[in-house]
Design an enzyme around this catalytic site. Structure first.
Site, PDB file in Angstrom:
ATOM      1  N   CYS A   1     -47.183 -20.267 -16.607  1.00  0.00           N
ATOM      2  CA  CYS A   1     -47.863 -21.412 -16.002  1.00  0.00           C
ATOM      3  C   CYS A   1     -48.969 -21.987 -16.873  1.00  0.00           C
ATOM      4  CB  CYS A   1     -48.450 -21.016 -14.648  1.00  0.00           C
ATOM      5  SG  CYS A   1     -47.302 -20.204 -13.530  1.00  0.00           S
TER       6      CYS A   1
ATOM      7  N   ASP B   1     -43.239 -26.523 -15.084  1.00  0.00           N
ATOM      8  CA  ASP B   1     -43.963 -25.874 -16.178  1.00  0.00           C
ATOM      9  C   ASP B   1     -43.197 -24.708 -16.784  1.00  0.00           C
ATOM     10  OD1 ASP B   1     -44.249 -24.295 -13.938  1.00  0.00           O
ATOM     11  OD2 ASP B   1     -46.421 -24.084 -14.087  1.00  0.00           O
ATOM     12  N   ASN B   2     -42.193 -24.208 -16.154  1.00  0.00           N
ATOM     13  CA  ASN B   2     -41.339 -23.166 -16.744  1.00  0.00           C
ATOM     14  C   ASN B   2     -40.136 -22.905 -15.854  1.00  0.00           C
ATOM     15  OD1 ASN B   2     -44.135 -21.451 -15.769  1.00  0.00           O
ATOM     16  ND2 ASN B   2     -42.215 -20.872 -14.770  1.00  0.00           N
TER      17      ASN B   2
END
Length: 502
Positions: free
Chosen positions: A42, A277-278
């Protein structure tokens, strides 16, 4: 300009839970099918979005204050130069933020919730990490506590209402930028009451790398228990289902905001970005749930964009990364990117469908492990340094889970080359054309010349900054390889992360 950032996605996100998002953004614009993050965690990833830089340049290496996550150093060195700060100061934008900022935002040692980062006209930021109820928001620097009453406290809906209010009352004489960062579908995966019964028959994907032993991989993968226990499988399936349930509220949020833009007469003149974000893994290589690994399921993310000049129903296969978002938005605003020190590239030529665009064929993935000095009390046999361990002693991270990779995508190659900064100095290489689920590590069988070139390219990227991060990759026609530099005292050296390098 409106940017949606949802937390920890699975790449299959829009196939079922986000039908409205698919209709309103993807079908009305462009879907980037090869979008990645340079760090699958994050705080480093969000820092890359804000700064347009790789982690080795913004120095946020994990989710802790010690790892520079929302630390005083980050506030002093990086925050004044984020793209929202430039949008507001240099381009005259009114800027709005709502949701999760950085994991340690609000920490007392870093100014508490009274700290409002430069660049934001309106600031509604979540204190610390993801929650759905019982949280504190920084409302322009003042703490506002929320409880557990769904009608007034459910965070995804609160963010939607704040965003609608901004669109209702903002100035019509200045351009605007909104960044809405929903914690969903991050844990604790608390769905809205009306969605708790949705997707009852859904389970985590059973791809060929599901619940198998990660042989020929670094030690943290090899320590996973195979096969997983029934309780672990049940847990990850339940998590997967709840994640989808939380996304239904995100889908509602997007529908409300798009409709509001349409009512305001602003939809056709607004760029809308949707990303995460991922990635996230659920059972691949017998890892129950988490991210922060180098594999496709953790580093690949969705990226959808609609807006002026973007034709509908497009798919783009170019290799893009979240470090490109800042340069793209500044480019849209008319800011001279040569005045920044960003590592990324503007996507605007791709959005407009320009022909003969020179584009990258590789990018850098890098991560510094996050661990604890002591041993995990539930897994004493594994020794100190491991963290995020499950009851079966499958640990998702450790101090020496530190690696760097070159992810290459060109006309001839779909390749990933990775080096670990551990005792083994382990190397992993994957040919994703033949092995899309990254089961077979070919480091010991691939041509030695390719290994040397990839090692050299990795050293270059680990020490790159700004324009040097955009030089031709190994499989670009303009690439030049001088093996003497690999062994020269004056040549490039791999930048190894260490706990002290901050």
């Amino acid at each position: 300009i409106l940017a949606f950032l949802a937390d920890t996605f699975l790449v299959l996100f829009f196939q079922t839970p986000l039908k409205k998002t698919n209709t309103l953004i993807a079908q009305m614009g462009i879907t980037f099918v090869n979008a990645y993050v340079p760090s699958a965690l994050c705080c480093p990833s969000r820092a890359s979005i804000l700064t347009g830089k790789y982690p080795h340049n913004h120095h946020v290496v994990n989710n802790t204050l010690e790892g520079n996550c929302s630390s005083k150093l980050w506030q002093k060195i990086q925050e004044p130069y984020t793209f929202p700060a430039l949008l507001k100061a240099m381009c005259g934008y009114q800027t709005f933020f709502a949701g999760k900022y950085l994991n340690e935002y609000g920490a007392e040692d870093a100014g508490g919730v009274g700290h409002v980062p430069p660049g934001w006209s309106f600031w509604y930021a979540l204190e610390k990490n993801s929650k759905y109820y019982n949280y504190t928001l920084s409302v322009n620097g003042k703490a506002r506590r929320h409880g557990e009453n769904y009608s007034v406290d459910y965070l995804t809906d609160v963010l939607a209402n704040m965003s609608l209010d901004f669109l209702e009352y903002k100035s019509n004489f200045e351009p605007f930028f909104m960044m809405i960062a929903t914690p969903a579908p991050h844990s604790p995966w608390t769905p809205a009451p009306q969605y708790t019964k949705s997707f009852q028959n859904v389970s985590a994907p059973r791809n060929s790398n599901f619940n198998i032993h990660g042989k020929n991989k670094h030690w943290l993968i090899r320590q996973a228990k195979t096969p997983m226990s029934n309780s672990s499988i049940q847990f990850l399936d339940d998590a997967y289902r709840k994640r989808w349930q939380t996304l239904l509220s995100v889908d509602d949020l997007i529908e409300k905001l798009v409709k509001k833009l349409e009512v305001n007469g602003e939809l056709d003149n607004t760029y809308i970005f949707y990303t995460s974000d991922n990635g996230f893994h659920t059972g691949q290589f017998s890892l129950p749930i988490d991210k922060r690994q180098l594999y496709e399921f953790d580093i690949k993310v969705p990226l959808l964009v609609r807006g002026p000049g973007i034709k509908p129903n497009q798919t783009n296969k170019m290799l893009v990364a979240n470090i490109d978002l800042g340069p793209t938005i500044l480019d849209i605003a008319g800011y001279d990117l040569n005045k920044t020190q960003m590592d990324g590239m503007s996507l605007l030529p791709l959005l407009r469908g320009d022909r003969n665009v020179t584009w990258r064929s590789d990018f850098l993935v890098e991560y510094q492990g996050e661990g604890y000095n002591g041993s995990d009390p539930t897994c004493p046999g594994l020794g100190p340094g491991v963290t995020h361990c499950f009851p079966d002693c499958v640990c998702e991270d450790s101090y020496n889970n530190t690696y760097a990779c070159v992810r290459t995508l060109s006309a001839a190659w779909d390749l990933q080359y990775c080096e670990f900064d551990d005792r083994e100095v382990f190397v992993e290489v994957y040919n994703l054309t033949a092995d899309p689920h990254q089961i077979n590590n070919i480091a010991k069988t691939i041509d030695q010349e390719i290994l040397e070139k990839m090692n050299y390219r990795l050293m270059m990227l680990q020490s790159c900054s700004g324009a040097t991060c955009r030089t031709p990759g190994v499989f670009d026609p303009g690439y030049r390889f001088d093996p003497r530099l690999m062994f020269s005292n004056h040549g490039l050296r791999a930048r190894r992360f260490s706990a002290q390098f901050l």
